[in-house]
Design a protein around this motif. Structure first.
Motif, PDB file in Angstrom:
ATOM      1  N   THR A  32       0.835  -1.201   0.000  1.00  0.00           N
ATOM      2  CA  THR A  32       0.000   0.000   0.000  1.00  0.00           C
ATOM      3  C   THR A  32       0.872   1.255   0.000  1.00  0.00           C
ATOM      4  O   THR A  32       0.603   2.207  -0.738  1.00  0.00           O
ATOM      5  CB  THR A  32      -0.952   0.001   1.221  1.00  0.00           C
ATOM      6  OG1 THR A  32      -1.772  -1.173   1.154  1.00  0.00           O
ATOM      7  CG2 THR A  32      -1.819   1.250   1.258  1.00  0.00           C
ATOM      8  N   SER A  36       0.931   4.733  -2.357  1.00  0.00           N
ATOM      9  CA  SER A  36       0.251   5.901  -1.802  1.00  0.00           C
ATOM     10  C   SER A  36       1.055   6.465  -0.639  1.00  0.00           C
ATOM     11  O   SER A  36       2.040   5.887  -0.214  1.00  0.00           O
ATOM     12  CB  SER A  36      -1.159   5.522  -1.322  1.00  0.00           C
ATOM     13  OG  SER A  36      -1.090   4.658  -0.211  1.00  0.00           O
ATOM     14  N   LEU A  41      -2.825   6.148   4.150  1.00  0.00           N
ATOM     15  CA  LEU A  41      -2.821   4.789   4.710  1.00  0.00           C
ATOM     16  C   LEU A  41      -3.777   4.683   5.893  1.00  0.00           C
ATOM     17  O   LEU A  41      -3.810   5.560   6.749  1.00  0.00           O
ATOM     18  CB  LEU A  41      -1.404   4.433   5.179  1.00  0.00           C
ATOM     19  CG  LEU A  41      -1.243   3.041   5.775  1.00  0.00           C
ATOM     20  CD1 LEU A  41      -1.101   2.014   4.666  1.00  0.00           C
ATOM     21  CD2 LEU A  41      -0.030   2.997   6.682  1.00  0.00           C
ATOM     22  N   ALA A  45      -7.793  -0.030   5.303  1.00  0.00           N
ATOM     23  CA  ALA A  45      -7.441  -0.245   3.897  1.00  0.00           C
ATOM     24  C   ALA A  45      -6.410  -1.366   3.760  1.00  0.00           C
ATOM     25  O   ALA A  45      -6.490  -2.179   2.831  1.00  0.00           O
ATOM     26  CB  ALA A  45      -6.905   1.040   3.280  1.00  0.00           C
ATOM     27  N   VAL A  46      -5.469  -1.417   4.685  1.00  0.00           N
ATOM     28  CA  VAL A  46      -4.469  -2.494   4.665  1.00  0.00           C
ATOM     29  C   VAL A  46      -5.155  -3.833   4.911  1.00  0.00           C
ATOM     30  O   VAL A  46      -4.850  -4.829   4.254  1.00  0.00           O
ATOM     31  CB  VAL A  46      -3.346  -2.228   5.692  1.00  0.00           C
ATOM     32  CG1 VAL A  46      -2.447  -3.447   5.871  1.00  0.00           C
ATOM     33  CG2 VAL A  46      -2.526  -1.002   5.276  1.00  0.00           C
ATOM     34  N   ARG A  49      -6.841  -4.954   1.761  1.00  0.00           N
ATOM     35  CA  ARG A  49      -5.860  -5.441   0.780  1.00  0.00           C
ATOM     36  C   ARG A  49      -5.340  -6.831   1.160  1.00  0.00           C
ATOM     37  O   ARG A  49      -5.077  -7.658   0.288  1.00  0.00           O
ATOM     38  CB  ARG A  49      -4.696  -4.466   0.681  1.00  0.00           C
ATOM     39  CG  ARG A  49      -3.705  -4.850  -0.370  1.00  0.00           C
ATOM     40  CD  ARG A  49      -2.584  -3.825  -0.487  1.00  0.00           C
ATOM     41  NE  ARG A  49      -2.011  -3.933  -1.803  1.00  0.00           N
ATOM     42  CZ  ARG A  49      -1.724  -2.935  -2.590  1.00  0.00           C
ATOM     43  NH1 ARG A  49      -1.943  -1.705  -2.204  1.00  0.00           N
ATOM     44  NH2 ARG A  49      -1.198  -3.150  -3.766  1.00  0.00           N
TER      45      ARG A  49
END
Length: 193
Positions: A32, A36, A41, A45-46, A49
């Protein structure tokens, strides 16, 4: 507390499946950050993913600073120990510090995120910083060899961490500090490198 013993209780306590989840999150965070900025971050979102539930991700990392600090620790742990007795002591130490300094040299977003996370006042980062310090200590001590003087180790640690602050603040690049650390090693060890 002696730094000679490197312990990571959280890693030791993880079962294989937990370790797999932890690795997925670390790898997803690294990927990530390659695409970005730190500002963009989020642990959520991590987790997405990594295909891990956000609640699960938060059981491993209490904040994005904590997550990014663990990413940096993971990178440091991948740096080899330099103990080749056929190399001179200054060369071993120079190789160790150079390798450590270049861990994030080619990934500016990751480097910026690591600097921000590690310099934060986030309480969950403090134990990670201590483990990073212990890893650096072990690599310097190993490169110096048996009977390494504690003051020499301390001077090399301070030089290394000071160099990282320079790089993190943009004063020098990571490649420049890696080069300058060679000179500093020679000064500290009293030998030209």
């Amino acid at each position: 507390m002696s730094r000679d013993v490197v312990t990571t209780p959280s890693a030791q306590a993880r079962r294989p499946r937990q370790e797999e989840t932890f690795r997925k999150l670390i790898d997803a965070a690294r990927e990530t950050l390659r695409g970005s900025s730190y500002a963009g971050l989020t642990v959520r979102a991590v987790a997405a993913r990594a295909e891990v539930a956000p609640a699960t991700a938060y059981t491993y990392f209490s904040s994005k600073n904590h997550l990014v600090a663990e990413v940096y620790l993971d990178l440091v742990r991948q740096v080899p120990f330099f103990t080749d007795v056929n190399e001179t002591r200054p060369n071993r130490v120079q190789q160790a510090l150079r390798s450590l300094a270049l861990v994030v040299a080619d990934e500016p977003e990751l480097a910026a995120a690591c600097t921000t996370a590690l310099l934060s006042n986030d309480d969950s980062v403090r134990p990670v910083r201590e483990r990073i310090g212990a890893e650096i200590h072990q690599r310097i001590k190993s490169a110096l060899g048996p009977g390494a003087d504690g003051r020499t180790i301390s001077a090399l640690e301070m030089s290394y961490f000071g160099a990282l602050v320079h790089a993190g603040s943009g004063v020098l690049t990571y490649r420049q500090i890696a080069d300058r650390l060679g000179y500093v090693v020679g000064l500290i060890l009293g030998q030209p490198t």
